[in-house]
Design a protein around this motif. Structure first.
Motif, PDB file in Angstrom:
ATOM      1  N   SER A  86      12.750  70.176 -20.311  1.00 18.40           N
ATOM      2  CA  SER A  86      11.538  70.853 -21.224  1.00 18.40           C
ATOM      3  C   SER A  86      11.962  70.826 -22.459  1.00 18.40           C
ATOM      4  N   VAL A  87      13.092  70.849 -23.041  1.00 21.59           N
ATOM      5  CA  VAL A  87      13.488  70.681 -24.421  1.00 21.59           C
ATOM      6  C   VAL A  87      13.181  69.351 -24.990  1.00 21.59           C
TER       7      VAL A  87
ATOM      8  N   LEU B  78      15.968  72.666 -17.803  1.00 21.58           N
ATOM      9  CA  LEU B  78      15.933  73.245 -19.217  1.00 21.58           C
ATOM     10  C   LEU B  78      16.100  72.120 -20.385  1.00 21.58           C
ATOM     11  N   ALA B  79      16.860  71.189 -19.870  1.00 27.11           N
ATOM     12  CA  ALA B  79      17.154  69.936 -20.633  1.00 27.11           C
ATOM     13  C   ALA B  79      15.927  69.317 -20.728  1.00 27.11           C
TER      14      ALA B  79
ATOM     15  N   GLY C 167       9.434  68.431 -24.393  1.00 29.15           N
ATOM     16  CA  GLY C 167       8.667  69.274 -24.897  1.00 29.15           C
ATOM     17  C   GLY C 167       8.270  68.989 -26.603  1.00 29.15           C
ATOM     18  N   THR C 168       9.333  68.473 -27.096  1.00 32.64           N
ATOM     19  CA  THR C 168       9.622  68.023 -28.665  1.00 32.64           C
ATOM     20  C   THR C 168       8.245  67.024 -28.965  1.00 32.64           C
TER      21      THR C 168
ATOM     22  N   PHE D   4       7.364  73.693 -25.350  1.00 35.87           N
ATOM     23  CA  PHE D   4       8.499  74.015 -24.608  1.00 35.87           C
ATOM     24  C   PHE D   4       8.164  74.491 -23.291  1.00 35.87           C
TER      25      PHE D   4
END
Length: 237
Positions: free
Chosen positions: A136-137, A133-134, A140-141, A147
């Motif tokens: 991806s964030v 999750l970390a 993804g930015t 994301f």
């Protein structure tokens, strides 16, 4: 048998006191119930046995993501190439007792082999979910894929390596050769780096395929975990 011999035997081995026996059993059962570890205690104990390579692989992936995404948007593919090694180290650490022939000893402990395996999978799995999750964030930015797509690109190689390593570990070759997980990870990483320049594969019109693949591999991961648990039997306790 003479009367004296009977008397001597009776004095040497007197008739047990059933009241004291009942009290002793009740006291032992009460102590056993109090000493029985809970789920949290089991998880806490197994976290301390997770070896350093598992943490190092996760940290490396996060460092590459944070340091590289501002310089190169294609960092998402390099992070995705690291993820197979992250999952492989986790599988190897989880299954190393069987690889080293210690599963019978582990199964003879107070906590069953399934319980220990479950605790390891939950501990490492929860850490890796947070990591994915970390990543991806963070990635993804700046990746340009968003994301959700970034998460799919990063997670799919992780799942492929994890599934292949679990299948390999259940074979005789996999149990005897610890480098099998490394080979599987290397092949998966090479596949990701080989297709990173094929931009058509990541176009908006084809992204639904990636999400379908993510769901399929996630389901296969759950299936392989279930198969792994079915192998663990209560042999000793």
């Amino acid at each position: 048998m003479s009367r004296n011999i009977r008397q001597a035997m009776h004095e040497a081995a007197p008739k047990p006191d059933y009241a004291k026996k009942d009290a002793f059993i009740r006291e032992y059962q009460e102590k056993s119930r109090r000493a029985e570890p809970g789920a949290f205690d089991l998880l806490k104990s197994q976290i301390t046995y997770i070896r350093m390579p598992v943490w190092i692989a996760s940290i490396v992936a996060l460092v590459v993501a944070i340091s590289g995404i501002n310089l190169n948007p294609e960092t998402v593919f390099y992070v995705a190439a690291i993820m197979p090694f992250v999952s492989a180290t986790a599988i190897f650490d989880t299954m190393r007792s069987r690889m080293y022939g210690m599963d019978e000893l582990e199964g003879a402990t107070r906590i069953s082999g399934r319980g220990i395996l479950f605790a390891k999978l939950v501990s490492i799995g929860a850490m890796h979910i947070v990591l994915l999750l970390a990543l991806s964030v963070v990635v993804g930015t700046r990746s340009g894929y968003g994301f959700a797509m970034t998460g799919a690109i990063i997670t799919i190689p992780y799942l492929i390596s994890s599934i292949a390593c679990m299948i390999l570990e259940r074979t005789e070759i996999g149990r005897r050769n610890a480098l099998g997980c490394v080979f599987v990870s290397a092949v998966t990483a090479f596949m990701i780096l080989a297709i990173k320049d094929e931009k058509a594969l990541f176009a908006q019109n084809y992204r639904w395929i990636w999400f379908v693949m993510l769901i399929v591999f996630a389901a296969l991961e759950c299936l392989e975990i279930r198969k792994t648990f079915s192998v663990e039997e209560y042999k000793w306790n």
